[in-house]
Design a protein around this motif. Structure first.
Motif, PDB file in Angstrom:
ATOM      1  N   TYR A  32       0.906  -1.215   0.022  1.00  0.00           N
ATOM      2  CA  TYR A  32       0.044   0.021   0.034  1.00  0.00           C
ATOM      3  C   TYR A  32       1.005   1.108   0.046  1.00  0.00           C
ATOM      4  N   TYR A  36       1.450  12.216   0.128  1.00  0.00           N
ATOM      5  CA  TYR A  36       0.998  13.213   0.857  1.00  0.00           C
ATOM      6  C   TYR A  36       1.572  14.563   0.512  1.00  0.00           C
ATOM      7  N   PRO A  44       0.427  16.288   7.318  1.00  0.00           N
ATOM      8  CA  PRO A  44       0.152  15.693   5.969  1.00  0.00           C
ATOM      9  C   PRO A  44      -1.277  15.765   5.480  1.00  0.00           C
ATOM     10  N   PHE A  46      -3.775  13.591   2.781  1.00  0.00           N
ATOM     11  CA  PHE A  46      -3.668  12.350   1.825  1.00  0.00           C
ATOM     12  C   PHE A  46      -4.038  13.152   0.246  1.00  0.00           C
ATOM     13  N   ASP A  49      -3.747   7.151  -3.111  1.00  0.00           N
ATOM     14  CA  ASP A  49      -3.283   5.970  -2.626  1.00  0.00           C
ATOM     15  C   ASP A  49      -3.163   5.037  -3.772  1.00  0.00           C
ATOM     16  N   ARG A  51      -3.004   0.407  -4.240  1.00  0.00           N
ATOM     17  CA  ARG A  51      -2.381  -0.886  -3.665  1.00  0.00           C
ATOM     18  C   ARG A  51      -1.541  -1.600  -4.647  1.00  0.00           C
ATOM     19  N   PHE A  89       5.368  13.911   0.229  1.00  0.00           N
ATOM     20  CA  PHE A  89       5.873  12.746   0.729  1.00  0.00           C
ATOM     21  C   PHE A  89       5.263  11.665   0.340  1.00  0.00           C
ATOM     22  N   SER A  99       3.066   3.092   8.375  1.00  0.00           N
ATOM     23  CA  SER A  99       3.469   3.617   7.074  1.00  0.00           C
ATOM     24  C   SER A  99       4.645   4.213   7.274  1.00  0.00           C
ATOM     25  N   PHE A 101       7.484   6.825   5.763  1.00  0.00           N
ATOM     26  CA  PHE A 101       7.792   7.746   4.970  1.00  0.00           C
ATOM     27  C   PHE A 101       8.987   7.980   4.553  1.00  0.00           C
TER      28      PHE A 101
ATOM     29  N   TYR B  35       2.650  10.199  14.796  1.00  0.00           N
ATOM     30  CA  TYR B  35       3.728  10.398  14.148  1.00  0.00           C
ATOM     31  C   TYR B  35       4.433  11.782  14.906  1.00  0.00           C
ATOM     32  N   VAL B  43       8.299  12.527   7.967  1.00  0.00           N
ATOM     33  CA  VAL B  43       7.593  11.974   9.240  1.00  0.00           C
ATOM     34  C   VAL B  43       8.093  10.675   9.591  1.00  0.00           C
ATOM     35  N   PHE B  45       6.977   7.197  11.879  1.00  0.00           N
ATOM     36  CA  PHE B  45       5.963   6.581  12.802  1.00  0.00           C
ATOM     37  C   PHE B  45       6.322   6.366  14.143  1.00  0.00           C
ATOM     38  N   GLU B  56       0.943  -1.530  16.717  1.00  0.00           N
ATOM     39  CA  GLU B  56       2.539  -1.357  16.376  1.00  0.00           C
ATOM     40  C   GLU B  56       3.200  -0.331  17.043  1.00  0.00           C
ATOM     41  N   PHE B  91       2.090  14.349  15.227  1.00  0.00           N
ATOM     42  CA  PHE B  91       0.803  14.410  14.328  1.00  0.00           C
ATOM     43  C   PHE B  91       0.007  13.365  14.893  1.00  0.00           C
ATOM     44  N   GLY B  98     -10.989   1.798   5.699  1.00  0.00           N
ATOM     45  CA  GLY B  98      -9.842   1.789   4.672  1.00  0.00           C
ATOM     46  C   GLY B  98      -8.520   2.105   5.279  1.00  0.00           C
ATOM     47  N   ARG B  99      -7.577   2.163   4.431  1.00  0.00           N
ATOM     48  CA  ARG B  99      -6.197   2.534   5.209  1.00  0.00           C
ATOM     49  C   ARG B  99      -6.043   4.021   4.802  1.00  0.00           C
ATOM     50  N   GLU B 100      -6.739   4.748   4.571  1.00  0.00           N
ATOM     51  CA  GLU B 100      -6.350   6.238   4.141  1.00  0.00           C
ATOM     52  C   GLU B 100      -6.427   6.720   5.723  1.00  0.00           C
ATOM     53  N   GLN B 101      -5.165   7.585   6.003  1.00  0.00           N
ATOM     54  CA  GLN B 101      -5.111   7.962   7.310  1.00  0.00           C
ATOM     55  C   GLN B 101      -5.342   9.723   7.060  1.00  0.00           C
ATOM     56  N   PHE B 103      -4.617  13.087   8.830  1.00  0.00           N
ATOM     57  CA  PHE B 103      -3.706  13.829   9.777  1.00  0.00           C
ATOM     58  C   PHE B 103      -4.279  14.957  10.416  1.00  0.00           C
ATOM     59  N   GLY B 104      -4.017  14.939  11.954  1.00  0.00           N
ATOM     60  CA  GLY B 104      -4.386  16.417  12.432  1.00  0.00           C
ATOM     61  C   GLY B 104      -3.409  17.422  12.203  1.00  0.00           C
TER      62      GLY B 104
END
Lengths: 111, 112
Positions: A32, A36, A44, A46, A49, A51, A89, A99, A101, B35, B43, B45, B56, B91, B98-101, B103-104
């Motif tokens: 994946y 960003y 950041p 989005f 994306d 896959r 990024f 993820s 980066f 992050y 950035v 993790f 994780e 952050f 979904g996997r879309e993150q 961010f603040g």
């Protein structure tokens, strides 16, 4: 572990031109990939994306290309605008994990 | 449009002090992340959190760090005894199925 790197730390383009930002990753298990955009003083954001079961995905003015053979990812921005100026990024993730980066590419759009 | 919020926007603390950084993820999201970004760098993790436990963490996330979801809306990062090298933007991010993150805006932590 994964390492993600960008080919160029800076990119300067003329308004209206197309921009291409490249990225390389190391982990074959990465499935994946995300691009960003980060503007000064913000988190950041989005963009798009993809896959690993795809090699191309298009959004509004942006296209991401994935070449798993050479572990390469690119972001194409069509008709670049001044508002596209930011740090970009790429990030890679494997098996729904964290993820990783890459270093950013600073895109500057000249009017 | 829903968004991730973080408070404070800037925190200044003395070395050795404890800090708590707060985040309110998007309300129906299930996965939460912290992050950090040292000035001018990429950035990095720190930790991911799902179902009320850490799923994780990175090598950066040592015993000085902890995360908590004290109620249904907040997600916090605590640094027990801050060091100068903890100075960075922190952050929070969240994602749904979904996997879309998302961010603040980040908290700038300055350790003096």
């Amino acid at each position: 572990g994964e390492s993600v790197g960008l080919h160029l730390p800076t990119l300067s383009v003329q308004e209206g031109d197309n921009s291409i930002i490249n990225c390389a990753y190391s982990n074959s298990a990465s499935d994946y990939f995300i691009w960003y955009k980060q503007e000064s003083g913000k988190g950041p954001q989005f963009i798009i994306d993809i896959r690993s079961n795809m090699d191309k995905r298009q959004g509004q003015r942006v296209t991401v290309l994935l070449n798993k053979t050479v572990k390469h990812l690119s972001l194409q921005i069509a008709a670049t605008q001044p508002g596209d100026s930011a740090v970009y990024f790429c990030a890679a993730a494997a098996n729904a994990g964290k993820s990783t980066f890459g270093d950013g590419t600073t895109l500057t759009v000249k009017p | 449009e829903p968004e991730v919020t973080q408070t404070p926007s800037h925190q200044v603390t003395q070395m050795g002090q404890e800090v708590i950084l707060r985040c309110v993820p998007i309300s129906n999201h299930l996965y939460f992340y912290w992050y950090r970004q040292i000035l001018g760098q990429k950035v990095e993790f720190l930790v991911s959190f799902y179902n009320n436990e850490i799923s994780e963490k990175s090598e950066i996330f040592d015993d000085q760090f902890s995360v908590e979801r004290p109620d249904g809306s907040n997600f916090t990062l605590k640094i027990r005894s801050t060091k100068l090298e903890d100075s960075a933007m922190y952050f929070c991010a969240s994602s749904g199925q979904g996997r879309e993150q998302y961010f603040g805006p980040g908290t700038r932590l300055t350790v003096t």
